[in-house]
Design a protein around this motif. Structure first.
Motif, PDB file in Angstrom:
ATOM      1  N   GLY A 130      -6.011   1.188   0.634  1.00 28.01           N
ATOM      2  CA  GLY A 130      -4.950   0.208   0.787  1.00 28.01           C
ATOM      3  C   GLY A 130      -3.847   0.759   1.658  1.00 28.01           C
ATOM      4  O   GLY A 130      -3.588   1.969   1.667  1.00 28.01           O
ATOM      5  N   CYS A 138      -0.763   0.203   1.186  1.00 24.01           N
ATOM      6  CA  CYS A 138       0.346   0.566   0.301  1.00 24.01           C
ATOM      7  C   CYS A 138      -0.193   0.580  -1.128  1.00 24.01           C
ATOM      8  O   CYS A 138      -1.340   0.203  -1.361  1.00 24.01           O
ATOM      9  N   CYS A 160       0.291  -1.359  -3.506  1.00 23.44           N
ATOM     10  CA  CYS A 160       0.033  -2.684  -4.070  1.00 23.44           C
ATOM     11  C   CYS A 160      -1.382  -3.181  -3.774  1.00 23.44           C
ATOM     12  O   CYS A 160      -1.844  -4.136  -4.394  1.00 23.44           O
ATOM     13  N   THR A 161      -2.071  -2.562  -2.838  1.00 24.47           N
ATOM     14  CA  THR A 161      -3.390  -3.020  -2.399  1.00 24.47           C
ATOM     15  C   THR A 161      -4.422  -1.939  -2.685  1.00 24.47           C
ATOM     16  O   THR A 161      -4.326  -0.831  -2.162  1.00 24.47           O
ATOM     17  N   PHE A 193      -4.596  -7.013  -5.470  1.00 26.70           N
ATOM     18  CA  PHE A 193      -3.252  -7.057  -4.895  1.00 26.70           C
ATOM     19  C   PHE A 193      -2.291  -7.217  -6.071  1.00 26.70           C
ATOM     20  O   PHE A 193      -2.309  -8.228  -6.764  1.00 26.70           O
ATOM     21  N   ALA A 197       4.915  -4.376  -5.199  1.00 27.71           N
ATOM     22  CA  ALA A 197       5.384  -4.877  -3.910  1.00 27.71           C
ATOM     23  C   ALA A 197       6.864  -5.217  -4.022  1.00 27.71           C
ATOM     24  O   ALA A 197       7.456  -5.140  -5.094  1.00 27.71           O
ATOM     25  N   TYR A 247       5.671 -10.406   2.915  1.00 28.99           N
ATOM     26  CA  TYR A 247       5.429  -9.011   2.546  1.00 28.99           C
ATOM     27  C   TYR A 247       4.096  -8.593   3.172  1.00 28.99           C
ATOM     28  O   TYR A 247       3.095  -9.281   3.044  1.00 28.99           O
ATOM     29  N   SER A 289       0.935  -5.878   3.838  1.00 29.32           N
ATOM     30  CA  SER A 289       0.113  -4.752   3.406  1.00 29.32           C
ATOM     31  C   SER A 289      -1.126  -4.763   4.297  1.00 29.32           C
ATOM     32  O   SER A 289      -1.182  -5.505   5.275  1.00 29.32           O
ATOM     33  N   SER A 290      -2.098  -3.947   3.952  1.00 32.80           N
ATOM     34  CA  SER A 290      -3.325  -3.915   4.751  1.00 32.80           C
ATOM     35  C   SER A 290      -4.428  -3.200   3.984  1.00 32.80           C
ATOM     36  O   SER A 290      -4.190  -2.607   2.942  1.00 32.80           O
ATOM     37  N   GLU A 333      -4.988  -6.791   8.111  1.00 33.32           N
ATOM     38  CA  GLU A 333      -3.651  -7.111   7.611  1.00 33.32           C
ATOM     39  C   GLU A 333      -3.704  -8.126   6.466  1.00 33.32           C
ATOM     40  O   GLU A 333      -4.526  -9.050   6.476  1.00 33.32           O
TER      41      GLU A 333
END
Length: 102
Positions: free
Chosen positions: A39, A41, A43-44, A66, A71, A77, A79-80, A95
């Motif tokens: 992830g 970040c 969050c992912t 997610f 987050a 917002y 993330s990726s 993305e």
């Protein structure tokens, strides 16, 4: 590979955790293999994916969690998911975007 360059998750309430599966098609001339995912970040979190080779023209998948608890509350917002495999440059970035609301 992916139909859209960015996955838009829409409006998500802060505290919501979703599981999502994205599908992709190998549009290349050689079998595609994912060596590693991570992830962009905290969050992912990728949880499952096509483990073997995905032949040209065939479909593969990536499943991830997610977690909006990790987050920021904000519009768009970002993330990726980082895909490491036999692609040009060894890494591809997919993305993810969501509107995190209270």
């Amino acid at each position: 590979m992916f139909n859209e360059p960015t996955l838009h998750l829409g409006a998500l309430k802060f505290g919501q955790v979703i599981n999502k599966t994205i599908r992709f098609k190998n549009t290349g001339d050689v079998p595609f293999k994912i060596f590693h995912l991570q992830g962009g970040c905290v969050c992912t979190e990728p949880t499952d994916w096509s483990r073997g080779e995905v032949a040209p023209g065939e479909m593969g998948f990536i499943t991830f969690i997610f977690d909006t608890n990790k987050a920021s509350v904000q519009k768009a917002y970002a993330s990726s998911i980082e895909l490491y495999g036999n692609v040009a440059g060894d890494m591809m970035l997919y993305e993810i975007e969501a509107d995190i609301i209270n």
